[in-house]
Scaffold this motif. Structure first.
Motif, mmCIF file in Angstrom:
data_model
loop_
_atom_site.group_PDB
_atom_site.id
_atom_site.type_symbol
_atom_site.label_atom_id
_atom_site.label_comp_id
_atom_site.label_asym_id
_atom_site.label_seq_id
_atom_site.Cartn_x
_atom_site.Cartn_y
_atom_site.Cartn_z
ATOM 1 N N GLN A 58 0.821 -1.210 0.000
ATOM 2 C CA GLN A 58 0.000 0.000 0.000
ATOM 3 C C GLN A 58 0.859 1.266 0.000
ATOM 4 N N LEU A 59 1.942 1.265 0.776
ATOM 5 C CA LEU A 59 2.761 2.467 0.891
ATOM 6 C C LEU A 59 3.616 2.710 -0.346
ATOM 7 N N SER A 60 3.901 1.676 -1.137
ATOM 8 C CA SER A 60 4.658 1.903 -2.369
ATOM 9 C C SER A 60 3.882 2.806 -3.314
ATOM 10 N N VAL A 61 2.548 2.738 -3.271
ATOM 11 C CA VAL A 61 1.724 3.637 -4.091
ATOM 12 C C VAL A 61 1.935 5.082 -3.651
ATOM 13 N N VAL A 62 2.057 5.300 -2.342
ATOM 14 C CA VAL A 62 2.316 6.649 -1.824
ATOM 15 C C VAL A 62 3.678 7.147 -2.306
ATOM 16 N N ALA A 63 4.672 6.271 -2.297
ATOM 17 C CA ALA A 63 6.007 6.656 -2.767
ATOM 18 C C ALA A 63 5.971 7.049 -4.244
ATOM 19 N N HIS A 64 5.235 6.287 -5.049
ATOM 20 C CA HIS A 64 5.125 6.623 -6.472
ATOM 21 C C HIS A 64 4.425 7.962 -6.654
ATOM 22 N N ARG A 65 3.363 8.186 -5.897
ATOM 23 C CA ARG A 65 2.621 9.435 -6.041
ATOM 24 C C ARG A 65 3.477 10.632 -5.631
ATOM 25 N N GLU A 66 4.229 10.489 -4.551
ATOM 26 C CA GLU A 66 5.108 11.574 -4.121
ATOM 27 C C GLU A 66 6.185 11.862 -5.165
ATOM 28 N N ALA A 67 6.777 10.805 -5.725
ATOM 29 C CA ALA A 67 7.831 11.001 -6.717
ATOM 30 C C ALA A 67 7.291 11.641 -7.987
ATOM 31 N N LEU A 68 6.094 11.255 -8.413
ATOM 32 C CA LEU A 68 5.510 11.834 -9.620
ATOM 33 C C LEU A 68 5.067 13.272 -9.392
ATOM 34 N N THR A 69 4.709 13.611 -8.151
ATOM 35 C CA THR A 69 4.239 14.962 -7.844
ATOM 36 C C THR A 69 5.394 15.929 -7.635
ATOM 37 N N LEU A 70 6.343 15.572 -6.782
ATOM 38 C CA LEU A 70 7.443 16.476 -6.428
ATOM 39 C C LEU A 70 8.721 16.205 -7.204
ATOM 40 N N GLY A 71 8.787 15.089 -7.905
ATOM 41 C CA GLY A 71 9.991 14.749 -8.648
ATOM 42 C C GLY A 71 10.811 13.656 -8.008
ATOM 43 N N SER A 72 10.659 13.470 -6.701
ATOM 44 C CA SER A 72 11.405 12.420 -6.009
ATOM 45 C C SER A 72 10.730 12.098 -4.684
ATOM 46 N N SER A 73 10.951 10.895 -4.232
ATOM 47 C CA SER A 73 10.557 10.473 -2.884
ATOM 48 C C SER A 73 11.635 9.526 -2.386
ATOM 49 N N TYR A 74 11.564 9.172 -1.108
ATOM 50 C CA TYR A 74 12.654 8.408 -0.503
ATOM 51 C C TYR A 74 12.103 7.274 0.354
#
Length: 429
Positions: A89-105
Motif C-alpha cells: 500500500q505504501l509503495s503507491v504513496v512513494a510513487h505518487r510523491e515522486a511523480l508529484t514532487l519529482g522524487s521520494s525516498y
C-alpha cells in the motif's frame, strides 16, 4: 555535511509549495489582468480544472509491484517482509510523491527484534548527496519538528547520527547537538531515492511540470466563459420612453427591477426589447485546443478528458488510446524498479546479515496496459493448455501476487487430498 544537506533540503521549498498548490487545485488565477481582477473583486477567486492530479494518479494506478524474484524463483521471504511493512500500500504513496514532487525516498532499517523496517519519506523532509562518479548516495538527512524540538538524522555508510535542536523553525546546522550515534553495519547508506527523471544529472522532475502553463491557460478560458455567462449570456432587456427617477445624488434609478418578468408603461411612446444573448460556443474551440495540447504533453487518452469526444470508446479503442499512457507507465517502472530492488537488497541484508551489494533481487510489476479480463484469461488458458506455461506463471500473468499464487496452490492441494480421500472411502465401502 549536515549543513550542506540541510541547505539542499531547504532549496526547493518554494517549488514544492507551488506543485502542492497545483496538485490540490488551489493555484491562483493566471493570465488575468489587474483591471479584470479588480472588476471581478471576490466573485471569481478560484477556477481550477485539476488535470495535474489526474496526470499523476493515472500513472500511479498503473504502477503496482506484484513480487520479487531471486535466481529466477519467487523470493517469498522478501515478499513477506514487503507485506509486513505494508509496502503493498505504501509503495503507491512513494510513487505518487515522486511523480508529484519529482522524487521520494525510502529508509530501510531494523527494529528491536532485528526485522527489517521500511518507511516512505517525502522530499520535503529528506535530502541526499551522491558520489558524482558512481551516482550512489553517500549521505542523507531526514529532518522533522516536534512541538518543542527540531530533529535531524544524518545517514552515512558507517554510522547514523541523531541530532537535536532545542527549538523549532529556522534551525541551522550549528544549532544542533548530537543526541545519539548508532553504527551502521550495512556499509551503505540505508536511504533509497525514487527519482522521476529520464535525465542523468537532475534530482527528479514533477510529472505536472509541463502541464502548469497549459492548465493555467485552460483555467483562464473557463474563467472568461463564466464571466461571459454572468454578464452577457443572459439576454439584457432595454426600454425607451420611460420616465426615469433620480436618487438624492442625482443618479438615475432603473424603474424596472431585474426580478420583474413583465414590464408596464402608461406612455404610448415607450418601447421594449432585448439584446441578443452572447454566444458561448466560441469558448469551446479554445477549450478543445488547450485540451488536445494537454493530452499530447501528458499522454492522457481522450476518454480521460471527454471534451473531445461524446461517444464512450469500446475496449479495443480504449487500449489503443491508452498506448502512450501505458508506455509512460512502463518507463516509470524501469526508473523506479532499480530503487525498489535496492530496498529489497537492504531488507535481505538486514534479515540475513549479507552484504547488500551481493544480494541479487529482481522486481516484478503488474501489466501497465488496460486489458479485458476475459481476453487475458482466454489467452493465458490457451498457453497453459498447450503446455507452454506452468500454472504458477499463468496465474502471475493474470495479475495474482506471490502470496495469492501460493494460497491457490495450497487450496488445490487440499482439494486434491479431499478428492483422493473420498475415492479411497468409496473403495473401502
Amino acid at each position: 555535511m549536515l549543513t550542506e544537506l540541510l541547505q539542499k533540503l531547504d532549496a526547493p521549498a518554494g517549488r514544492f509549495a507551488q506543485l502542492d498548490r497545483y496538485y490540490a487545485g488551489r493555484q491562483p488565477m493566471a493570465f488575468l489582468s489587474p483591471e479584470s481582477r479588480e472588476d471581478l473583486g471576490d466573485r471569481m477567486t478560484r477556477m481550477a480544472v485539476n488535470i495535474p492530479r489526474l496526470a499523476v494518479t493515472s500513472l500511479t494506478e498503473r504502477l503496482r509491484v506484484i513480487g520479487f524474484s531471486k535466481d529466477g524463483s519467487p523470493a517469498s521471504e522478501v515478499w513477506a517482509d514487503w507485506i509486513g511493512n505494508d509496502m503493498d500500500q505504501l509503495s503507491v504513496v512513494a510513487h505518487r510523491e515522486a511523480l508529484t514532487l519529482g522524487s521520494s525516498y525510502v529508509i530501510v532499517w531494523a527494529d528491536e527484534a532485528g526485522n527489517p523496517t521500511v518507511s516512505v519519506e517525502s522530499a520535503r523532509q529528506v535530502a541526499v548527496v551522491r558520489d558524482p562518479g558512481t551516482r550512489r548516495i553517500t549521505a542523507a538527512v531526514k529532518r522533522w519538528e516536534t512541538d518543542k524540538t527540531t530533529e535531524a538524522v544524518l545517514y552515512g555508510p558507517d554510522e547514523i547520527i541523531h541530532y537535536r535542536a532545542d527549538h523549532t523553525g529556522g534551525v541551522t546546522g550549528s544549532q544542533f547537538h548530537v543526541a545519539e550515534t548508532i553504527p551502521n553495519p550495512l556499509g551503505m547508506v540505508p536511504v533509497v531515492a525514487l527519482r522521476n527523471s529520464d535525465r542523468l544529472l537532475d534530482d527528479g522532475v514533477s510529472e505536472m511540470e509541463d502541464l502548469l502553463p497549459l492548465v493555467d491557460a485552460l483555467n483562464k478560458v473557463l474563467a472568461d466563459m463564466m464571466v461571459s455567462s454572468e454578464y452577457y449570456a443572459r439576454p439584457r432587456r432595454w426600454a425607451t420612453g420611460l420616465e426615469l427617477e433620480e436618487d438624492e445624488e442625482g443618479n438615475a434609478i432603473n424603474p424596472i427591477p431585474n426580478s420583474n418578468r413583465a414590464m408596464i408603461s402608461e406612455s404610448p411612446d415607450t418601447k421594449f426589447g432585448q439584446l441578443p444573448a452572447a454566444d458561448l460556443s466560441s469558448y469551446e474551440s479554445s477549450v478543445r485546443v488547450l485540451t488536445s495540447q494537454i493530452m499530447a504533453v501528458s499522454g492522457l487518452p481522450s476518454h480521460y478528458l471527454p471534451t473531445l469526444t461524446s461517444n464512450p470508446p469500446n475496449a479495443d479503442s480504449m487500449r489503443a488510446a491508452e498506448a502512450s499512457l501505458s508506455a509512460r507507465a512502463s518507463a516509470r517502472c524501469a526508473q523506479f524498479g532499480r530503487a525498489w530492488e535496492d530496498v529489497a537488497r537492504l531488507m535481505v541484508a538486514i534479515r540475513t546479515g549479507q552484504d547488500p551489494e551481493n544480494v541479487d533481487v529482481r522486481i516484478e510489476w503488474a501489466d501497465t496496459t488496460t486489458r479485458s479480463v476475459a481476453q487475458e484469461a482466454d489467452a493465458t488458458v490457451k498457453l497453459y493448455q498447450a503446455g507452454l506455461l506452468p500454472a504458477s506463471e499463468a496465474l502471475a500473468r493474470l495479475g495474482y501476487s506471490d502470496d495469492e499464487i501460493e494460497a491457490i496452490r495450497t487450496a488445490r492441494r487440499a482439494e486434491a487430498l479431499d478428492n483422493a480421500g473420498t475415492d479411497l472411502q468409496g473403495l473401502l465401502s
